[in-house]
Scaffold this motif. Structure first.
Motif, short mmCIF file in Angstrom:
data_model
loop_
_atom_site.label_atom_id
_atom_site.label_comp_id
_atom_site.label_asym_id
_atom_site.label_seq_id
_atom_site.Cartn_x
_atom_site.Cartn_y
_atom_site.Cartn_z
N MET A 1 0.96 -1.41 0.14
CA MET A 1 -0.03 -0.06 -0.01
C MET A 1 0.95 1.26 -0.02
SD MET A 1 -2.96 1.03 -0.06
CE MET A 1 -4.19 1.96 0.30
N GLN A 2 2.08 1.26 0.95
CA GLN A 2 2.74 2.29 0.57
C GLN A 2 3.39 2.59 -0.67
OE1 GLN A 2 5.97 2.01 3.62
NE2 GLN A 2 6.68 4.19 3.49
N SER A 3 3.84 1.74 -1.36
CA SER A 3 4.54 1.84 -2.53
C SER A 3 3.57 2.40 -3.61
CB SER A 3 5.00 0.49 -3.24
OG SER A 3 4.09 -0.24 -3.28
N LEU A 4 2.24 1.98 -3.53
CA LEU A 4 1.19 2.73 -4.12
C LEU A 4 1.21 4.23 -4.18
CD1 LEU A 4 -1.04 2.29 -6.25
CD2 LEU A 4 -2.56 1.69 -4.47
N ILE A 5 1.06 4.43 -2.73
CA ILE A 5 0.89 6.03 -2.35
C ILE A 5 2.17 6.76 -3.11
CG2 ILE A 5 0.93 7.49 -0.40
CD1 ILE A 5 -0.76 5.53 1.10
N ILE A 6 3.45 6.15 -2.68
CA ILE A 6 4.55 6.71 -3.27
C ILE A 6 4.53 7.03 -4.88
CG2 ILE A 6 7.03 6.62 -3.57
CD1 ILE A 6 6.93 5.43 -0.61
N ALA A 7 4.13 6.07 -5.50
CA ALA A 7 4.12 6.12 -6.91
C ALA A 7 3.03 6.92 -7.36
CB ALA A 7 3.63 4.42 -7.47
N VAL A 8 1.92 7.30 -6.67
CA VAL A 8 0.91 8.25 -7.03
C VAL A 8 1.35 9.64 -6.84
CG1 VAL A 8 -1.40 9.25 -6.31
CG2 VAL A 8 -1.03 6.68 -6.61
N LEU A 9 2.16 9.83 -5.80
CA LEU A 9 2.80 11.03 -5.51
C LEU A 9 3.78 11.39 -6.33
CD1 LEU A 9 2.80 11.18 -1.55
CD2 LEU A 9 1.48 12.26 -2.94
N ILE A 10 4.66 10.59 -6.87
CA ILE A 10 5.69 10.78 -7.72
C ILE A 10 5.13 10.80 -9.15
CG2 ILE A 10 7.61 9.62 -9.10
CD1 ILE A 10 8.36 8.12 -6.40
N GLY A 11 3.86 10.17 -9.48
CA GLY A 11 3.55 10.52 -10.78
C GLY A 11 2.49 11.86 -10.67
N ALA A 12 2.09 12.37 -9.60
CA ALA A 12 1.56 13.48 -9.79
C ALA A 12 2.44 14.74 -9.71
CB ALA A 12 0.90 13.92 -8.22
N VAL A 13 3.85 14.62 -9.31
CA VAL A 13 4.61 15.69 -9.18
C VAL A 13 5.21 15.52 -10.38
CG1 VAL A 13 7.10 16.28 -8.53
CG2 VAL A 13 5.47 15.71 -6.86
N ALA A 14 5.41 14.61 -10.99
CA ALA A 14 6.25 14.28 -12.44
C ALA A 14 5.19 14.82 -13.48
CB ALA A 14 6.57 12.76 -12.75
N GLY A 15 3.71 14.53 -13.39
CA GLY A 15 2.83 14.90 -14.41
C GLY A 15 2.82 16.59 -14.47
N TRP A 16 2.99 17.16 -13.19
CA TRP A 16 2.93 18.58 -12.92
C TRP A 16 3.90 19.18 -13.56
CZ3 TRP A 16 6.01 21.69 -10.20
CH2 TRP A 16 5.43 23.02 -10.02
N LEU A 17 5.10 18.64 -13.39
CA LEU A 17 6.37 19.22 -13.94
C LEU A 17 6.10 19.19 -15.32
CD1 LEU A 17 9.08 17.78 -11.57
CD2 LEU A 17 8.44 20.31 -11.77
N ALA A 18 6.02 17.95 -16.09
CA ALA A 18 5.91 17.69 -17.34
C ALA A 18 4.80 18.91 -18.17
CB ALA A 18 5.44 16.44 -17.71
N GLY A 19 3.65 18.99 -17.43
CA GLY A 19 2.63 19.82 -17.92
C GLY A 19 3.11 21.22 -18.06
N ASN A 20 4.11 21.74 -17.03
CA ASN A 20 4.67 23.02 -16.88
C ASN A 20 5.71 23.06 -18.14
OD1 ASN A 20 3.25 24.17 -14.94
ND2 ASN A 20 4.43 23.42 -13.39
N ILE A 21 6.36 22.15 -18.42
CA ILE A 21 7.65 22.18 -19.56
C ILE A 21 6.98 22.34 -20.74
CG2 ILE A 21 9.35 20.81 -20.48
CD1 ILE A 21 9.97 19.59 -17.44
N VAL A 22 5.82 21.33 -20.89
CA VAL A 22 5.17 21.14 -22.17
C VAL A 22 4.08 21.98 -22.28
CG1 VAL A 22 4.04 19.46 -23.93
CG2 VAL A 22 6.13 18.85 -22.65
N LYS A 23 3.87 23.07 -23.29
CA LYS A 23 2.87 24.05 -23.33
C LYS A 23 1.69 23.13 -23.73
CE LYS A 23 5.32 28.14 -24.42
NZ LYS A 23 4.99 29.48 -24.98
#
Length: 81
Positions: A1-23
């Protein structure tokens, strides 16, 4: 369960960063999580194929997922046009 939460948090941060990089790449919270997780999968396949390795466990995972998410958003933008 902990690894799923970490994967979701990493995914959220990475998706947000990518969304800011790609117009026009921002997709909201759920979309950013999905883009970040799929980006992590893409990077997990692409980087070993190219012989690349980036960073430590947490920061490396965020960087890898962000790069994979940027690639994903770039490819998707090609199909949107």
């Amino acid at each position: 369960m902990q690894s799923l939460i970490i994967a979701v948090l990493i995914g959220a941060v990475a998706g947000w960063l990518a969304g800011n990089i790609v117009k026009g790449g921002g997709a909201g919270l759920i979309g950013n999580i999905v883009v970040g997780i799929v980006g992590g999968i893409i990077a997990g396949w692409l980087f070993p194929t190219l012989g690349l390795s980036i960073g430590g466990p947490l920061i490396g995972a965020i960087i890898n997922s962000t790069i994979g998410a940027v690639v994903l958003l770039f490819v998707l933008s090609l199909f949107r046009k």
